[in-house]
Design an enzyme around this catalytic site. Sequence first.
Site, mmCIF file in Angstrom:
data_model
loop_
_atom_site.group_PDB
_atom_site.id
_atom_site.type_symbol
_atom_site.label_atom_id
_atom_site.label_comp_id
_atom_site.label_asym_id
_atom_site.label_seq_id
_atom_site.Cartn_x
_atom_site.Cartn_y
_atom_site.Cartn_z
ATOM 1 N N ASP A 1 0.816 -1.211 0.000
ATOM 2 C CA ASP A 1 0.000 0.000 0.000
ATOM 3 C C ASP A 1 0.851 1.261 0.000
ATOM 4 O O ASP A 1 0.360 2.349 -0.287
ATOM 5 C CB ASP A 1 -0.976 0.018 1.181
ATOM 6 N N ARG B 1 -0.429 -1.215 5.751
ATOM 7 C CA ARG B 1 -1.740 -1.707 6.201
ATOM 8 C C ARG B 1 -2.142 -3.001 5.498
ATOM 9 O O ARG B 1 -2.877 -3.820 6.040
ATOM 10 C CB ARG B 1 -2.811 -0.641 5.936
ATOM 11 N N ASP B 2 -1.675 -3.165 4.287
ATOM 12 C CA ASP B 2 -2.049 -4.332 3.483
ATOM 13 C C ASP B 2 -1.185 -5.526 3.885
ATOM 14 O O ASP B 2 0.025 -5.536 3.657
ATOM 15 C CB ASP B 2 -1.846 -4.001 2.002
ATOM 16 N N VAL B 3 -1.808 -6.518 4.504
ATOM 17 C CA VAL B 3 -1.047 -7.705 4.924
ATOM 18 C C VAL B 3 -1.350 -8.919 4.041
ATOM 19 O O VAL B 3 -1.050 -10.055 4.408
ATOM 20 C CB VAL B 3 -1.313 -8.050 6.412
ATOM 21 N N SER B 4 -1.915 -8.665 2.880
ATOM 22 C CA SER B 4 -2.249 -9.779 1.983
ATOM 23 C C SER B 4 -1.008 -10.547 1.542
ATOM 24 O O SER B 4 -1.107 -11.691 1.084
ATOM 25 C CB SER B 4 -3.012 -9.267 0.756
#
EC number: 6.3.5.13
Length: 382
Positions: free
Chosen positions: A142, A292-295
């Site tokens: 992100d 924030r993006d933990v994909s």
Amino acid sequence: MFYVVLYLAKLTNFLIRIFKKGAGFTWPGHLALKLYPSLFQNTRIHFPRGIIYVSGTNGKTTTTKLITHICENNSVKVLHNKSGANLLNGIASTILLDRNIFGKALADLAVFEVDEFTLPHLIKKIPPTVLILLNLSRDQLDRYGEIDVILERWERILAELDPRTVLILDATQKKFDVLSKAFKGKIFYFNDNLDNVRHTKLLGDFNAKNVNAAVTAAGVLGIGPEKAAESLEGFDAAYGRGEIIEYSEKMYHLFLAKNPTSFNNNMDLLTSGETFPDTILFILNDDPRDGRDVSWIYDISREKLFEACRNKEIFVSGSRCLDMAVRLEYAGIPVKKDNISLSLAKLVKKISGTPHVKSVAALPNYSAMLELREVLLGRQIL
């Protein structure tokens, strides 16, 4: 203005430390740059032996510490951002706090790890003498987007960089071919040969590249490979990168795992026989420093996760502990409900009260690593 921000930085650092609000390695530089945006262009920012920048997705802190260790063992006074504060504010703090009250630098050489996105901005302000680019892989999606975004920025800045700079690149990173073509100066390459890393206590073959990059940089500074290799004896891992901390009669082995590549490397290490933990503690946060993006956790090898966790007690914490627990479930690794907690301090306390746990491999991402060290040691790094 230089002296105003110099004294302000020192005062800010003092107050932060005296009131135990951190280590004071970011705010001094932040305030200094707010008041004096052209700080880096000041002619007083000079080091007789030059400036080395180290950047890349993984290995910055270890490589920077390795270069510092080699140089200091060869009578070179080195300044480096040992706190890991690698944005403009952290580097500004490091530069200002190193100087005496007359503004004179105490070091002959500066070695800075630099955030990948920050690197082009810093190069425009202070071109380095030596630039080391380690690698690029998916990280903080992100914030960075895909790696092509950073690669394009690096390519543009290298095309403009003074050819007197020495560029050091990983020979195995084929994506770096565009960087080689863009840069007009001298280029040295390092690889994954294991000879040098065997002189250190570093775990994991993946550290070979970090060591070889450091030895290559030392060569540019006039420290030959034999001297550099000898200097590696006694090198200790950087904080959170293979660091061992004893707490409540448990041995915690900290392995920073902030993206798929570093995670997979650590999984390989845990199955290599170089370390023998009976427990694994996963800590996943989504602090702005992590993204924030933990994909990305679904890019971790399922097979490596499963093998590393086989027959081990598993604990999971962090602000995204449930996401991590689900990822582990998908890899065939069930986690006991009582072993999952948002509170890291609470979970560490539970581990302390678990008699059969003796050795814990902790796999935190960046902010989680700082949090874990604070729990175990009672102090902050930044």
